[in-house]
Design a protein around this motif. Sequence first.
Motif, short mmCIF file in Angstrom:
data_model
loop_
_atom_site.label_atom_id
_atom_site.label_comp_id
_atom_site.label_asym_id
_atom_site.label_seq_id
_atom_site.Cartn_x
_atom_site.Cartn_y
_atom_site.Cartn_z
N GLU A 220 0.83 -1.18 0.00
CA GLU A 220 0.00 0.00 0.00
C GLU A 220 0.88 1.25 0.00
O GLU A 220 1.83 1.34 0.79
N PRO A 221 0.58 2.24 -0.85
CA PRO A 221 1.34 3.50 -0.81
C PRO A 221 1.09 4.25 0.48
O PRO A 221 -0.01 4.20 1.03
N ILE A 222 2.11 4.92 0.98
CA ILE A 222 1.97 5.68 2.22
C ILE A 222 2.15 7.19 2.00
O ILE A 222 1.91 7.96 2.92
N TYR A 223 2.57 7.59 0.80
CA TYR A 223 2.76 9.02 0.51
C TYR A 223 1.80 9.45 -0.59
O TYR A 223 1.57 8.73 -1.56
N ASN A 224 1.27 10.66 -0.44
CA ASN A 224 0.37 11.24 -1.44
C ASN A 224 0.86 12.57 -1.97
O ASN A 224 0.27 13.11 -2.90
N ASP A 225 1.92 13.08 -1.38
CA ASP A 225 2.43 14.41 -1.75
C ASP A 225 3.76 14.24 -2.47
O ASP A 225 4.64 13.51 -1.99
N PRO A 226 3.95 14.92 -3.62
CA PRO A 226 5.24 14.81 -4.32
C PRO A 226 6.43 15.18 -3.45
O PRO A 226 7.50 14.56 -3.57
#
Length: 341
Positions: A220-226
């Motif tokens: 699962e991805p844990i980052y949403n911000d570049p």
Amino acid sequence: MARDFHSDAPLAFPILIGDIGGTNARFWVLADSLAEPQQFPNVRTADFETIDQAIQQEVLDKTSKQPRSAILAVAAPIEGDEIPLTNCDWIVRPRRLIEQLGFSDVLVINDFEAQALAIASLSPDDRMPVGPRTDAPVASRVVLGPGTGLGVAGLVHARDMWFPVPGEGGHVDLGPRSERDLAIFPNIERIEGRVAGEQILCGRGLVNLYRAICKTDGIEPIYNDPADITSHGLSGHNPQAFETLTLFVTYLGRLAGDMALIMMAKGGVYLAGGISQKIIPALKRPEFRAAFEDKAPHTALMRQIPTFIVTHPQAALAGLASYARTPEQFGLATDGRRWRG
């Protein structure tokens, strides 16, 4: 009454120059061709309903040097008398600027044309070499700018002049080459079935690539911000973020090399935009230049083409200022993009 105007005649000083993006607008005023620019604080486009209000309140009301002309670089195609910006609600209406703010002459160009104008004369202090070559021959050049989107422009040198070449190179196809690419690319979000450069090589593209890597790895991805992906990629603390940044600079190198071949850019390829300056350590690692040069049968040619990171904090404005001061050095097309009272 303002009217369309096509002329190579210089614009009259003082000149307002502006770099108008989706989030920020930046302005300088040039009193004359020799003066240092009067600089103004960045303007957030969301704080003003119109560009007219922003110019009036943040520039005209705060300077005694009332500009007679304006040169604006906008993140939008220029078609007709109303120019809506791509990523904000502002609409540039040159006729209204003339009639309501007192300008006698308004020229509007694409934002990456301004970047192209800048790379014609960047000093060594305003560019950082990536790779073995540190010189910049007087020859055709390319500028790429991963940011909100992916801007691309060319700069052709001929007849002792610089000719900026705007385009939409950020939307060319970007495809897989390695086995790892072939595993990741099916998980990249597409636009109408294809992966364009801007689907990976910009802020949201970083997130797109990171999520595809996580999906490929079954986590699962844990980052949403570049910014989070970039910071953890640079530190190496997160394997998926690190690979995202590594592949980002690899794919940027491939596309930059393609553009160098298309333009025969022996004068260099320049990486502009906010992301480039934030990921300098990653760009200085081997992957970017390796991907840039890997263009058989022209690998030897590619090794001779320099690459640079643009470090000037306001390169687009510097490019506009160069044109304003010495328009005779540039073959800038004004037809359909210049209005006069």
